[in-house]
Design an enzyme around this catalytic site. Sequence first.
Site, mmCIF file in Angstrom:
data_model
loop_
_atom_site.group_PDB
_atom_site.id
_atom_site.type_symbol
_atom_site.label_atom_id
_atom_site.label_comp_id
_atom_site.label_asym_id
_atom_site.label_seq_id
_atom_site.Cartn_x
_atom_site.Cartn_y
_atom_site.Cartn_z
ATOM 1 C CD1 TRP A 321 -2.991 1.467 0.811
ATOM 2 C CD2 TRP A 321 -1.447 2.415 2.126
ATOM 3 N NE1 TRP A 321 -3.463 2.708 1.177
ATOM 4 C CE2 TRP A 321 -2.531 3.309 1.979
ATOM 5 C CE3 TRP A 321 -0.358 2.798 2.910
ATOM 6 C CZ2 TRP A 321 -2.543 4.562 2.594
ATOM 7 C CZ3 TRP A 321 -0.380 4.038 3.521
ATOM 8 C CH2 TRP A 321 -1.461 4.904 3.358
ATOM 9 C CG HIS A 322 3.358 2.438 3.286
ATOM 10 N ND1 HIS A 322 2.693 1.484 4.024
ATOM 11 C CD2 HIS A 322 3.373 3.556 4.056
ATOM 12 C CE1 HIS A 322 2.339 2.000 5.188
ATOM 13 N NE2 HIS A 322 2.734 3.258 5.233
ATOM 14 N N GLY A 323 3.723 1.920 -1.392
ATOM 15 C CA GLY A 323 4.374 2.384 -2.617
ATOM 16 C C GLY A 323 4.768 1.276 -3.567
ATOM 17 C CG PHE A 471 3.554 6.754 1.153
ATOM 18 C CD1 PHE A 471 4.480 6.188 0.301
ATOM 19 C CD2 PHE A 471 4.001 7.376 2.311
ATOM 20 C CE1 PHE A 471 5.834 6.216 0.617
ATOM 21 C CE2 PHE A 471 5.344 7.410 2.623
ATOM 22 C CZ PHE A 471 6.258 6.835 1.770
#
Length: 471
Positions: A321-323, A471
Amino acid sequence: MLFSSMVFLFLFLPVVLMLYYASPRKVRNLILFVFSLVFYAWGEPIYVFLMIASTIVAYITGLLADKTKQGRKPWVPKVSLIVAILWNMGLLLFFKYTNFFIENANNIFGLSIEKMGLVMPIGISFYSFQTLSYVIDVYRGDVKAQKNYLTLGTYVALFPQLIAGPIVRYKDVAEQMAKRKETISNFAQGVHRFAIGLGKKVILANSIGALFDAISNAPQDQMSVTAAWMGIIAYTFQIYFDFSGYSDMAIGLGKMFGFDFLENFNYPYISNSITEFWRRWHMSLSSWFRDYVYIPLGGNRKGKVRQCVNIMIVWFLTGFWHGANWNFMIWGVYFGVILLCEKLFLLNALKKIPKFIGHIYALILIVIGWGIFAFDDFGKLSQNFKNMFGLSGIDFVNHQTLVWFAGYAVTFVILIFTSTPLIRKIGEKLKKAVPAVYSCVLQPLMVMAILLISTAYLAGNSFNPFLYFRF
């Protein structure tokens, strides 16, 4: 548009507040909706239509996902839920990960597919999770479907939390969207909280971020083992004060407009375990994955093996999800493995040792974790870890390290104290001891001082984006 910008502080926010409080209650959501679109369009003039489209999809699928409506065929809510999932996850995969998939396909299979010229819409990870959770909650019967598009649109686009959270769930603010009471007391609390967040970002995060930038970009001949650790510790403070500062500003702005958003941080660096850390860090994201991924997968209800698999799935997805970079996936798996170990045996061992040892254990693992998170370039990532653990032949400490430390020693002391509840507890004691002096003199002076110092910092540095914007 940034909260920590002159345009927002001295133009956008004052205009919105004046129009908001000068208008009848029945049009205040409309004012928030319109100005939230302006806020988003300031930096994303095209992608604002994508956010509007997501809201329309959430509105329609939310109405159709209501299983309690009489005469509705049983397959309609399920199909509506599937459509909402496919839309929101599809948007994230397309805009955030298409080029990542293309790059890895090229590397693995020797292809030469050209990357797409995609720019990731700001805040898409946050508003996609919000609209998806809304439809899921309607399907579950946890909240009633919103029949007023303006109300739902205001919830999705609400500028205080639109860009980088916290992830505000509709069920937590449903009543506030329809009926909320703005008070002078709440407004004052909001200004105080906003000022604290602004100070965290502009004075603390930006200052220590300059040290991380200097060390991470320094030539190898200037590096030392101590400097490598100092750089990642600087990043550890930067990302906390940057992101918690944004959350404080979002919560403060919410209070100015009559909303009560849930807390997103609770002094995570005082934790005595990684389990405790993730109960204190980015709490809105952790609870989102718990309620919408971990528990639906079976949680801890289907035996230890299944629970371990579920934990690893959740933490891989948290990193994902963060990147769109492998370092984020590694970071997620890293914490997933530690949490598994704590769940299976480490927590019991940590309870038997002095707390300060558990605290040191947690801090070391947290700093190493941010060392993985900080570099999306694998060359820099591996080189930094070689430097940190003395595997690159550099000195333990050198003259340049002492220069950096001397320049930031006082800053580190301030950061250590402000990342603990100590200052808050002092404020609470003063409030009890001299309530009138604290409320009428000390608190306003502190707010004014932070705002003035922050404005002075901003005057010399007009562009200072939040780390979590990417993000």
